[in-house]
Design an enzyme around this catalytic site. Structure first.
Site, PDB file in Angstrom:
ATOM      1  N   ASP A   9       0.818  -1.213   0.000  1.00 49.94           N
ATOM      2  CA  ASP A   9       0.000   0.000   0.000  1.00 49.94           C
ATOM      3  C   ASP A   9       0.851   1.262   0.000  1.00 49.94           C
ATOM      4  O   ASP A   9       0.312   2.360  -0.102  1.00 49.94           O
ATOM      5  CB  ASP A   9      -0.951  -0.012   1.202  1.00 49.94           C
ATOM      6  CG  ASP A   9      -2.394   0.217   0.781  1.00 49.94           C
ATOM      7  OD1 ASP A   9      -2.729  -0.080  -0.378  1.00 49.94           O
ATOM      8  OD2 ASP A   9      -3.182   0.710   1.608  1.00 49.94           O
ATOM      9  N   ASP A  18     -10.380  -5.471  11.137  1.00 49.17           N
ATOM     10  CA  ASP A  18     -10.383  -6.891  11.502  1.00 49.17           C
ATOM     11  C   ASP A  18     -11.515  -7.201  12.471  1.00 49.17           C
ATOM     12  O   ASP A  18     -12.326  -8.103  12.236  1.00 49.17           O
ATOM     13  CB  ASP A  18      -9.027  -7.289  12.092  1.00 49.17           C
ATOM     14  CG  ASP A  18      -8.526  -6.321  13.152  1.00 49.17           C
ATOM     15  OD1 ASP A  18      -9.218  -5.324  13.448  1.00 49.17           O
ATOM     16  OD2 ASP A  18      -7.430  -6.562  13.694  1.00 49.17           O
TER      17      ASP A  18
END
Length: 751
Positions: free
Chosen positions: A161, A466
């Site tokens: 990223d 998450d």
């Protein structure tokens, strides 16, 4: 009799030799892949919960009675509010003690021909080559590429990223080295398949072959670290002609926040083999999604959804393993352990994921910063496992791809057929039309007007993608399983300084509050979808930041009262005095018991409870403040990558000696330092009062004493230390001023 072919027998024999499990007796023909047993402490814990609940009810009665009769309404109200929060948080913890279970899986009994093993896509995420060194990414990638699993079934996708050419170069080097490393691991049944870990081990082989492989690894490491240090990939280092052109994409206009999609197939299982032509190499694909300053990228959740789509186009494996770049595989049999659950006909239909615990290497003897997160990754997990299953913790998780596309009974179709979870890929991963579509689905505007991030894939709306994704999957009806083998499945690095720890947890606190104060709040939507016990259990995390309120009240109010000899608690002659003692000892005693029963040490527990207090005065408090400001549109917050690089030798030495590392000046240390000073003054004055005036304020003094003992590392860092890890003078000076202001203010309310 259960029969296997010769090829299957040899493959299973390799798996059995890597499981490291003690010998177990099974009946002939027993094909049970896993078992589940309730914890023996369940019934005693339920009985204790009844008594503790009665104590809490009595305490609330006492508070209400005091509120109606006392003159100090503000003080009594603050104590009542604090105890309501403490009671609620105790209830969330108790819900996870309701039905804890332990599971055991038997990978040696998993019977399937190698060609019948399901395909596995591995997602590895990285974002910054300086905070997450490329060699760390390389070791993680190599450790999973070397799984004791059919190599042609494995596809490793690395999401960069940060869009760094340094990371791409490192992975190119890893692809070349893997042709020597993977055969070596499989021929010699190597357990540590991260090269860095293996070559650092005293137990490694010293054979000529091993020494030759080590020399290759050191050469690769030297080249990668040279490139990282120089900050650019020199043409001389690119030895493979097919990859020369890709580095031309890094032009002057290329930035980490604004750049085109880059997808590079570094290794192809259909073509690549080792030099002896005996071992097939797994797929290795580098992915850096398109980014634009005018398009939201949704942090890690967005990166994972890009990998979900790119892998869907290229391989579409039914099972997905997600890993952080610093979390290398420590057990080559881990995928087969996961298959013991994911392929079990009795549970696979509704099984969304198998979660392994995070384990950290290099933790100090008593885990000074509580970075093992024993309660988070072990104690609470077995509690969740008896309900809907453990929550997702961001890494070390094997997902059922189908779980990202709606509830078990309600498939949500993606916008194009090529992304359907059950589609069979029949084209090579490097086919032009496949790569073209992969680039398209990795575009920064691809998700516009689609269900990605809301109903499909990893969910957007929280910095802790998450927790939020696992929670939403459970709300949709998916179940999960906690798999904790004796040999840790994954190992990683943890922060080695206090500022890194509290900064990371401030981000968690903000993300969890985003879930708590949303339409999908666990206390409303969660309870409705999953039931009372599981919904309340999820509040244990969602309401993390709320710990700061009672800690601040109990960290300052009784101590200020002690300085002015004004009682806020019952005196020792009052029967209510013993209720406080019993509730305190009961809560802390049960917490200690939880910790020790799961293999923790007494010293580790002490540091764990101290870090709980430190978090309350730093990360939880500042997370709550920052979330409030953001909600009021007064500020914004971003995603800061926690540094995994640790090159400071002096800091490492202090960590090994378990000396607190405060590091640079930070406003998050101000409340912590202030509470340490206030409690020390209150303790000294209260001790004097106990001898000077007789009975004294015993509960207030006991609380101040407990705080002083917990704050010993802070006093040492303020006064005694001269190293770089001491508390900055600026923090101490400002904390002294705040202490003076608090004491003067206390006179108004307590006198």
């Amino acid at each position: 009799m259960y029969q296997v072919s010769l090829k299957q027998f040899v493959f299973l024999l390799k798996i059995k030799s890597t499981t490291m499990e003690p010998h177990r007796k099974h009946s002939v023909g027993d094909t049970t892949l896993h078992t589940c047993h309730p914890c023996r402490r369940t019934i005693p814990y339920r009985i204790y919960a009844v008594f503790h609940t009665c104590g809490i009810i009595a305490l609330m009665y006492h508070h209400v009675h005091s509120l109606l009769t006392a003159n100090t309404t503000l003080i009594t109200s603050l104590l009542l509010l604090s105890d309501i929060v403490l009671a609620f948080m105790w209830a969330t913890t108790t819900s996870l003690r309701y039905k804890p279970v332990r599971r055991t899986e038997y990978p040696e009994k998993y019977a399937a021909e190698p060609e019948d093993f399901p395909k596995l896509d591995v997602f590895i995420c990285t974002a910054d080559p300086y905070k997450e060194p490329p060699m760390m990414v390389v070791n993680t990638a190599l450790s999973v590429m070397a799984y004791e699993y059919p190599s042609d079934k494995i596809s490793v996708y690395v999401s960069d990223d940060g869009g760094s050419s340094l990371t791409l170069f490192a992975l190119m080097e890893a692809a070349k080295f893997s042709k020597h490393w993977l055969p070596f691991c499989k021929k010699n049944n190597v357990q540590d398949r991260s090269p860095e870990v293996y070559f650092s081990s005293k137990l490694r082989s010293r054979s000529d072959e091993a020494e030759n492989i080590k020399m290759m690894y050191e050469d690769m490491k030297s080249r990668v670290e040279h490139v990282v240090e120089s900050g650019k990939v020199e043409t001389a280092f690119i030895t493979c002609d097919q990859f020369r052109g890709v580095f031309d994409l890094w032009t002057d206009k290329f930035t980490r926040h604004d750049h085109p999609t880059i997808i590079q197939v570094l290794q192809n299982s259909e073509n690549d083999m080792d030099d002896t032509k005996k071992y097939i190499m797994p797929n290795l694909i580098y992915v850096s999604r398109e980014k634009s300053k005018v398009s939201s990228h949704h942090f890690k959740a967005g990166a994972l959804n890009t990998l979900l789509r790119v892998s869907g186009v290229m391989t579409n494996s039914p099972i997905i393993l997600t890993l952080d770049c610093d979390m290398y595989s420590n057990d080559p049999a881990t995928p087969v352990r996961a298959l013991c659950y994911l392929t079990d006909p009795k549970i696979k239909t509704g099984l969304g994921f198998v979660q392994f615990p995070q384990t950290f290497q290099g933790i100090s003897k008593n885990d000074i910063y509580a970075c093992a997160y024993k309660r988070l990754f072990e104690i609470n997990m077995i509690g969740f496992d008896g309900l809907m299953g453990p929550n997702h913790v961001g890494t070390g998780c094997f997902f059922n791809r189908r779980g990202f596309y709606g509830a078990p009974s309600n498939l949500i179709l993606p916008e194009i057929d090529e992304l359907k979870p059950n589609r069979i890929v029949d084209k090579p991963i490097n086919a032009q039309d496949v790569l073209a579509l992969a680039h398209r689905v990795a575009g920064c505007i691809y998700e516009l007007n689609t269900n990605w991030g809301s109903k499909i894939g990893f969910r957007y709306g929280s910095l802790v993608e998450d927790y939020y994704t696992g929670y939403r999957l459970h709300c949709e009806g998916w179940r999960s399983v906690f798999c904790r083998p004796k040999r840790a499945a994954f190992c990683g690095d943890s922060p080695k300084s206090l500022i890194d720890v509290v900064s990371q947890q401030k981000r968690w606190a903000i993300g969890l509050l985003e879930v708590a104060i949303s339409r999908y709040s666990p206390i409303t939507y969660g309870v409705k979808s999953m039931g009372l016990v599981t919904g309340v259990g999820y509040c244990q995390y969602a309401c993390w930041a709320f710990w700061s309120l009672p800690l601040i009240v109990y960290g300052f109010l009784p101590q200020l009262a002690l300085l002015y000899q004004s009682s806020v608690f019952p005196k020792s002659s009052d029967p209510w005095f013993w209720l406080y003692i019993v509730l305190f000892l009961g809560a802390y005693g049960q917490d200690l018991l939880d910790f020790v029963l799961e293999g923790g040490t007494y010293g580790g527990w002490w540091n764990d409870q101290r870090m709980w207090s430190i978090r309350g005065f730093s990360s939880h408090l500042f997370g709550f403040i920052e979330f409030t400001l953001k909600t009021l549109n007064l500020s914004t917050h971003g995603f800061n990558v926690t540094s995994k690089a640790n090159d400071d030798e002096e800091q490492s030495k202090r960590y090994e000696k378990e000396i607190f590392e405060f590091g640079p000046s930070s406003s998050m240390f101000l409340p912590l330092t202030t509470v340490a000073i206030v409690n020390l003054l209150a303790f000294v004055w209260g001790l004097y009062g106990l001898f000077a005036w007789g009975e004294g304020l015993v509960l207030e003094l006991m609380l101040a004493s407990f705080a002083v003992v917990n704050c010993l590392p802070i006093y040492e860092a303020m006064v005694l230390r001269i190293d770089d890890g001491k508390l900055p003078k600026r923090v101490c000076f400002v904390a002294g001023i705040l202490t003076f202001v608090l004491i003067v203010s206390g006179y108004v309310f307590l006198k």
